[in-house]
Scaffold this motif. Sequence first.
Motif, short mmCIF file in Angstrom:
data_model
loop_
_atom_site.label_atom_id
_atom_site.label_comp_id
_atom_site.label_asym_id
_atom_site.label_seq_id
_atom_site.Cartn_x
_atom_site.Cartn_y
_atom_site.Cartn_z
N TYR A 1 0.12 -20.39 10.79
CA TYR A 1 -0.37 -18.79 10.80
C TYR A 1 -0.11 -18.35 12.24
O TYR A 1 -0.20 -18.94 13.52
CB TYR A 1 -1.47 -18.57 10.34
CG TYR A 1 -2.60 -18.97 11.16
CD1 TYR A 1 -3.04 -18.20 12.16
CD2 TYR A 1 -3.63 -20.04 10.77
CE1 TYR A 1 -4.43 -18.36 13.05
CE2 TYR A 1 -4.83 -20.44 11.64
CZ TYR A 1 -5.06 -19.42 12.61
OH TYR A 1 -6.34 -19.60 13.38
N HIS B 1 7.35 -11.52 5.56
CA HIS B 1 6.80 -10.20 5.45
C HIS B 1 6.80 -9.82 3.91
O HIS B 1 7.12 -8.65 3.57
CB HIS B 1 7.76 -9.25 6.45
CG HIS B 1 7.39 -9.42 7.85
ND1 HIS B 1 6.33 -9.34 8.22
CD2 HIS B 1 8.32 -10.06 8.60
CE1 HIS B 1 6.47 -9.48 9.56
NE2 HIS B 1 7.60 -10.07 9.92
N TYR C 1 -0.57 -13.50 9.52
CA TYR C 1 0.65 -14.03 8.66
C TYR C 1 0.64 -15.72 8.40
O TYR C 1 0.93 -16.22 9.61
CB TYR C 1 1.83 -13.73 9.68
CG TYR C 1 1.92 -12.05 9.75
CD1 TYR C 1 2.42 -11.06 8.98
CD2 TYR C 1 1.87 -11.56 11.18
CE1 TYR C 1 2.24 -9.77 9.00
CE2 TYR C 1 1.78 -10.17 11.17
CZ TYR C 1 1.96 -9.17 10.16
OH TYR C 1 2.17 -7.96 10.41
N GLN D 1 0.60 -10.26 4.32
CA GLN D 1 1.98 -10.53 4.34
C GLN D 1 2.32 -11.94 4.92
O GLN D 1 1.45 -12.48 5.76
CB GLN D 1 2.69 -9.51 5.42
CG GLN D 1 2.76 -8.13 4.67
CD GLN D 1 3.87 -7.31 5.61
OE1 GLN D 1 4.57 -7.83 6.35
NE2 GLN D 1 3.34 -5.91 5.27
N ASN D 2 3.24 -12.74 4.11
CA ASN D 2 3.38 -14.02 5.02
C ASN D 2 4.30 -13.92 6.09
O ASN D 2 4.82 -12.58 6.59
CB ASN D 2 3.84 -14.97 3.72
CG ASN D 2 5.21 -14.78 3.35
OD1 ASN D 2 5.99 -13.61 3.75
ND2 ASN D 2 5.87 -15.12 2.14
N SER D 3 4.69 -14.84 6.80
CA SER D 3 5.44 -14.96 7.99
C SER D 3 7.02 -14.28 7.62
O SER D 3 7.54 -13.99 8.63
CB SER D 3 5.74 -16.14 8.62
OG SER D 3 6.41 -16.90 7.60
N GLU E 1 -2.79 -8.35 10.65
CA GLU E 1 -1.68 -8.89 11.29
C GLU E 1 -1.84 -10.38 11.15
O GLU E 1 -1.77 -11.26 12.09
CB GLU E 1 -2.00 -8.58 12.71
CG GLU E 1 -1.67 -7.12 13.15
CD GLU E 1 -0.15 -6.90 12.83
OE1 GLU E 1 0.57 -7.56 13.07
OE2 GLU E 1 -0.11 -5.79 12.26
N ARG F 1 5.01 -9.15 0.66
CA ARG F 1 3.49 -8.72 0.26
C ARG F 1 2.78 -9.61 -0.67
O ARG F 1 3.69 -9.65 -1.80
CB ARG F 1 3.51 -7.17 -0.29
CG ARG F 1 3.49 -6.44 1.02
CD ARG F 1 3.47 -4.99 0.76
NE ARG F 1 2.62 -4.59 -0.58
CZ ARG F 1 1.67 -3.75 -0.40
NH1 ARG F 1 1.10 -2.90 0.92
NH2 ARG F 1 1.03 -3.23 -1.53
#
Length: 196
Positions: free
Chosen positions: A37, A124, A194, A120-122, A192, A126
């Motif tokens: 992460y 982006h 991710y 959001q994952n890396s 922030e 949702r």
Amino acid sequence: MFKGLVRSYLLATLFLLLVACSPKLNWRTMQSPEQRYTALFPGKPDKLERQIPIGDQEFRQTLEAVKIDDDIYSISSIDIPAKQVNTDLVQKITKQLQSNLLDRAKASGGSVISEPAYFQNSQHQRIATTDYYIVFNQTSKAQQVMRVRWITRADDNKNVLLYQVSVLHSNANTSDAKTLLAKEEYANFFNEFYPD
């Protein structure tokens, strides 16, 4: 002598202005490749690793946390290797983590509010999750309030990481955890985060 006094006064005033202008929160992006992460912490976090028993198995738990005044910002991750992963086990661990906090709040006479949220994952994307706003009533102190979310992510090798992202605020003068912990300095931490 008057010039020396004026100079001392100006230096003291300048020092106070610099201290007053210094940000309390020193936001920095931290990457944790092992826990997969990236997060925005309000200071340099300390890291702790340990083995935790769940049932008859042990799992590696990593905790990164920073304390700023009355706030503790933390991200905990439990690594579940692919050979141990099954749906029941992941649900059991998640339930145990949740009940540790939610049951303690209820036992203290506090409260728990849940609300739909997103992360959001890396890449982006949702993804839906749930935020919990918790009030812990303290007998001799002001209340503690907490915002927490649990996120489960699997990697390409079918290993699973279970994250607990939270902020604990002590000495709260309010029982409205949601209003307090929705402020920007807390929202930044959640928005922030991710996971890969």
